[in-house]
Design an enzyme around this catalytic site. Structure first.
Site, short mmCIF file in Angstrom:
data_model
loop_
_atom_site.label_atom_id
_atom_site.label_comp_id
_atom_site.label_asym_id
_atom_site.label_seq_id
_atom_site.Cartn_x
_atom_site.Cartn_y
_atom_site.Cartn_z
N THR A 1 -12.85 5.84 10.08
CA THR A 1 -13.04 5.44 11.48
C THR A 1 -12.57 6.34 12.81
O THR A 1 -12.73 6.28 13.98
CB THR A 1 -12.19 4.13 11.78
OG1 THR A 1 -10.85 4.30 11.10
CG2 THR A 1 -12.69 2.92 10.94
N ARG B 1 2.20 -1.23 11.04
CA ARG B 1 3.16 -1.36 11.83
C ARG B 1 3.51 -2.87 12.54
O ARG B 1 4.73 -2.80 12.64
CB ARG B 1 2.68 -0.47 13.19
CG ARG B 1 2.74 0.90 12.76
CD ARG B 1 2.14 1.89 13.75
NE ARG B 1 0.59 1.78 13.46
CZ ARG B 1 -0.35 2.23 13.95
NH1 ARG B 1 -0.09 3.28 15.04
NH2 ARG B 1 -1.66 2.29 13.61
N LYS C 1 0.81 -1.10 -0.10
CA LYS C 1 -0.04 0.11 0.02
C LYS C 1 1.00 1.20 -0.25
O LYS C 1 1.87 1.45 0.73
CB LYS C 1 -0.69 0.02 1.56
CG LYS C 1 -1.88 1.16 1.28
CD LYS C 1 -2.70 1.35 2.51
CE LYS C 1 -1.97 2.34 3.29
NZ LYS C 1 -3.01 3.12 4.03
N ASP D 1 -3.82 4.35 -2.03
CA ASP D 1 -4.69 4.83 -0.96
C ASP D 1 -4.65 6.44 -0.93
O ASP D 1 -4.15 6.75 0.10
CB ASP D 1 -4.20 3.99 0.42
CG ASP D 1 -5.30 4.23 1.48
OD1 ASP D 1 -6.58 4.58 1.15
OD2 ASP D 1 -5.21 4.03 2.63
N LYS E 1 -7.53 7.90 -1.16
CA LYS E 1 -9.00 8.41 -0.95
C LYS E 1 -9.44 9.63 -1.61
O LYS E 1 -9.75 10.71 -0.97
CB LYS E 1 -9.14 8.71 0.77
CG LYS E 1 -8.61 7.33 1.64
CD LYS E 1 -8.87 7.70 2.73
CE LYS E 1 -8.44 6.51 3.95
NZ LYS E 1 -6.96 6.23 3.87
N ASP F 1 -13.65 14.09 -5.31
CA ASP F 1 -13.37 15.32 -5.92
C ASP F 1 -14.74 15.34 -6.98
O ASP F 1 -15.61 14.62 -6.90
CB ASP F 1 -12.26 15.40 -6.66
CG ASP F 1 -11.62 16.89 -6.63
OD1 ASP F 1 -12.43 17.86 -7.28
OD2 ASP F 1 -10.35 17.19 -6.55
#
Ligand code: C5P
Length: 239
Positions: free
Chosen positions: A125, A216, A39, A66, A68, A71
């Site tokens: 989230t 991570r 990613k 990614d 997002k 527009d």
């Protein structure tokens, strides 16, 4: 299409949450080759742009871009077409961009020779009910996310980014077709970091996730290769 090749076999995507392109190859060289997907998010893309994508393509890796997108429809349409020219395999948009924007993304992908799969973020989230109120949205947060998921799929979007805790409900709402991409994956003994609603790889697979996004727990591990191996093994045992 990934799902046609390999109907319901979950895969790991490693989130390259690193600031510099020079960090990419040394990290990937430690990770088992069977992880194909990486990613590229906003931090890496803004700092290194297509160089990050070219490094991954040169290593025969598949790319989840990614960004997002949110527009006007024409801008999103052109961004989708440009992403397809850079061999992007998965691309995110915001479902809250609305039906015209979502249809523009889906239609643009359908017109490409090598289309990215488009997946929509429903409600971030990081939002809570009071944020929705501030935005003028009165419905319950969960209902809002489910409604946006339905809107995205009805507009031709290939799938959704969601918490593993929402995946089973979305499968129930939307059936088997949409791809579900779930971040928030932790091994049982793993540190949570800033993730609050986490699930193990096995739980995410059981909930119907197709792609498990892991950052991570692999990228910041003392030994990223062995951390990735443990996650893969747990995922394989469940899928
Ligand atoms: O490090 P960690 O495994 O928590 O990383 C998960 C990745 O998924 C990060 O790149 C993060 O930005 C992303 N993400 C997330 N939660 C969301 C959406 C995206 O963790 N709801």
């Amino acid at each position: 299409m990934i799902n046609a090749e390999n109907p319901r076999k979950s895969k790991v995507i490693v989130a390259l949450d690193v600031p510099c392109a020079k960090d990419i190859s040394p990290l990937i060289s430690q990770i088992p080759d069977e992880i194909e997907w990486y990613k590229v998010g906003l931090e890496l893309f803004i700092s290194e742009g297509n160089q990050a994508i070219e490094i991954l393509t040169g290593m025969n890796k598949r790319i989840f871009l990614d960004l997002k997108l949110h527009d006007i429809p024409r801008t999103v349409e052109r961004a989708v077409k440009t992403a397809s020219q850079h061999s992007v395999g998965l691309l995110t948009v915001h479902a809250s961009g609305g039906p015209a924007m979502l249809r523009a993304a889906a239609t643009a992908a359908a017109e490409c020779d090598n289309p990215p799969l488009i997946v929509a973020v429903t409600a971030l989230t990081s939002l809570d009910q009071s944020d929705l109120t501030a935005l003028g949205v009165s419905r319950d947060l969960k209902e809002h996310a489910r409604a946006l998921g339905r809107l995205a799929v009805d507009s031709g979007i290939d799938g959704l980014v969601c918490s593993p805790h929402e995946a089973a409900a979305l499968r129930g709402d939307l059936g088997p077709a949409p791809i579900l991409v779930t971040p928030g994956i932790r091994m049982p003994e793993g540190e949570l970091g800033d993730q609050k609603r986490v699930a193990t790889p096995a739980d995410a697979v059981a909930a119907g996730s197709d792609f498990l996004v892991v950052g991570r727990p692999i990228v910041q591990a003392d030994n990223p290769g062995s951390a990735a191996r443990k996650i893969l093994d747990q995922m394989y045992s469940a899928r």
